[in-house]
Enzyme design. Structure first.
Site, PDB file in Angstrom:
ATOM      1  N   ALA A   1      -0.440-110.133 -69.426  1.00  0.00           N
ATOM      2  CA  ALA A   1      -0.737-108.792 -69.600  1.00  0.00           C
ATOM      3  C   ALA A   1       0.194-107.675 -69.373  1.00  0.00           C
ATOM      4  CB  ALA A   1      -2.099-108.650 -69.160  1.00  0.00           C
TER       5      ALA A   1
ATOM      6  N   ARG B   1      -8.483-107.514 -67.309  1.00  0.00           N
ATOM      7  CA  ARG B   1      -9.040-107.964 -66.021  1.00  0.00           C
ATOM      8  C   ARG B   1      -8.616-106.865 -64.606  1.00  0.00           C
ATOM      9  NH1 ARG B   1      -7.691-112.339 -68.754  1.00  0.00           N
ATOM     10  NH2 ARG B   1      -8.995-114.284 -68.781  1.00  0.00           N
TER      11      ARG B   1
ATOM     12  N   ILE C   1      -2.939-112.369 -76.130  1.00  0.00           N
ATOM     13  CA  ILE C   1      -3.349-113.159 -77.526  1.00  0.00           C
ATOM     14  C   ILE C   1      -3.003-111.737 -78.605  1.00  0.00           C
ATOM     15  CG2 ILE C   1      -5.382-113.822 -76.294  1.00  0.00           C
ATOM     16  CD1 ILE C   1      -6.981-111.702 -76.448  1.00  0.00           C
TER      17      ILE C   1
ATOM     18  N   HIS D   1      -3.840-118.615 -74.523  1.00  0.00           N
ATOM     19  CA  HIS D   1      -5.434-118.206 -74.940  1.00  0.00           C
ATOM     20  C   HIS D   1      -5.189-117.599 -76.052  1.00  0.00           C
ATOM     21  CE1 HIS D   1      -5.129-117.042 -70.145  1.00  0.00           C
ATOM     22  NE2 HIS D   1      -5.225-118.223 -70.296  1.00  0.00           N
TER      23      HIS D   1
ATOM     24  N   CYS E   1     -14.539-126.053 -88.830  1.00  0.00           N
ATOM     25  CA  CYS E   1     -13.452-126.849 -89.647  1.00  0.00           C
ATOM     26  C   CYS E   1     -11.969-126.200 -89.516  1.00  0.00           C
ATOM     27  CB  CYS E   1     -13.882-126.638 -91.208  1.00  0.00           C
ATOM     28  SG  CYS E   1     -13.711-125.062 -91.647  1.00  0.00           S
TER      29      CYS E   1
ATOM     30  N   CYS F   1     -18.551-123.671 -94.608  1.00  0.00           N
ATOM     31  CA  CYS F   1     -19.045-124.896 -93.930  1.00  0.00           C
ATOM     32  C   CYS F   1     -20.278-124.876 -93.072  1.00  0.00           C
ATOM     33  CB  CYS F   1     -17.803-125.679 -93.190  1.00  0.00           C
ATOM     34  SG  CYS F   1     -17.670-125.221 -91.535  1.00  0.00           S
TER      35      CYS F   1
ATOM     36  N   SER G   1       2.584-111.493 -65.403  1.00  0.00           N
ATOM     37  CA  SER G   1       1.416-112.508 -65.236  1.00  0.00           C
ATOM     38  C   SER G   1       1.124-112.414 -63.619  1.00  0.00           C
ATOM     39  CB  SER G   1       1.591-113.875 -65.759  1.00  0.00           C
ATOM     40  OG  SER G   1       0.597-114.601 -65.070  1.00  0.00           O
ATOM     41  N   SER G   2      -0.093-112.290 -63.222  1.00  0.00           N
ATOM     42  CA  SER G   2      -0.243-112.530 -61.576  1.00  0.00           C
ATOM     43  C   SER G   2      -0.226-113.912 -61.223  1.00  0.00           C
ATOM     44  CB  SER G   2      -1.943-111.778 -61.454  1.00  0.00           C
ATOM     45  OG  SER G   2      -2.871-112.573 -62.226  1.00  0.00           O
TER      46      SER G   2
ATOM     47  N   ASP H   1       9.304-101.734 -63.012  1.00  0.00           N
ATOM     48  CA  ASP H   1       8.734-101.516 -64.313  1.00  0.00           C
ATOM     49  C   ASP H   1       9.482-102.839 -65.127  1.00  0.00           C
ATOM     50  OD1 ASP H   1       7.249-100.129 -66.471  1.00  0.00           O
ATOM     51  OD2 ASP H   1       9.233 -99.924 -67.291  1.00  0.00           O
TER      52      ASP H   1
END
Ligand code: ZN
Length: 259
Positions: free
Chosen positions: A29, A41, A108, A126, A137, A161, A199-200, A241
């Site tokens: 993130a 989060r 995402i 993710h 489908c 479907c 990422s943590s 940063d």
């Protein structure tokens, strides 16, 4: 080693890149926060206001499916307006230069693709929230189509479907995508520099990859705001940063590919 400032970070990163053949960027993130995508989060993030909708609840209840879509459309302005940040552009430069053939991401938001990395070269652990698919489908649906129907009668539409249509993301309680996990493992074992950004590295499966890379002999670089449990293992830890540290790469690799 923890880089003391941005200049030292940029210097040391440059040396590490020069000394390796294959970089595997692994992003979370933190690379997208400067693009206006909230870290769900983190404190103030959406999951501290709303309880996440578990996958089994999505399947079990039409109200939950409608609620999931209501939340998604409430965030559409943020996602639709987001453009790649300096970190994405820097990785796209590495990609174009052939140094980072693929990217693995927990995000995402589709911003690696938007920065110029081919969709087939982005491994999304993710999933992707910028389109939807049928859970039965697999047929792809565009969000505008779903929204039009949702707006018309207040309910999320189902697939022709009969299956449920959901953003193409992996929800809480939903199984990790096997193909993507295998690809991410293969890439982790194939790189000689594992570059974790934003990422943590706490949530499984993210936590497994840096260790796998390191045990396989790769260098490990961690660029993120907060300390991680892998900092002692890393060859370089940068707590500056993200955009500022990676920005010089954009120019450096643009010059390389031009020359
Ligand atoms: Zn279907």
């Amino acid at each position: 080693m923890i880089a003391p400032d941005i200049a030292a970070s940029v210097d040391r990163l440059g040396q590490l890149f020069a000394a390796c053949d294959v970089v595997l960027p692994f992003t979370g993130a933190g690379i997208s926060t400067e693009c206006g995508i909230p870290d769900f989060r983190s404190p103030g993030g959406i999951w501290t206001k709303y309880r996440p909708i578990q996958f089994e609840d999505f399947l079990a209840s039409r109200d939950m499916r409608d609620e999931a879509w209501r939340r998604r459309f409430a965030m559409e302005d943020q996602f639709a307006a987001a453009r790649p940040g300096r970190g994405h552009l820097a990785l796209a430069s590495l990609y174009r230069a052939g140094k980072a053939p693929e990217v693995v991401t927990q995000n995402i938001d589709n911003l690696h693709q938007a920065s110029g990395v081919a969709a087939g070269h982005v491994v999304e652990l993710h999933g992707n929230t910028t389109y939807a698919s049928c859970l039965s489908c697999g047929r792809r649906y565009e969000l505008a189509w779903v929204r039009e129907r949702f707006t018309a009668d207040g309910h999320a539409p189902d697939c022709s479907c009969g299956g449920y249509i959901k953003t193409a993301t992996i929800s809480f309680g939903q199984a990790m995508p096997e193909g993507e996990m295998r690809r991410a493992e293969g890439l982790t074992l194939g790189c000689d520099l594992f570059l974790a950004i934003g990422s943590s590295l706490v949530v499984w499966p993210a936590a497994g990859f840096p260790l796998m890379a390191k045990r396989n002999g790769a260098r490990l670089v961690i660029i993120t705001r907060d300390p991680t449990e892998f900092d002692d293992l890393a060859d370089l830890v940068v707590r500056q940063d993200i955009g500022s540290v990676l920005q010089p790469l954009i120019a450096a690799h643009a010059a390389n590919s031009a020359g």
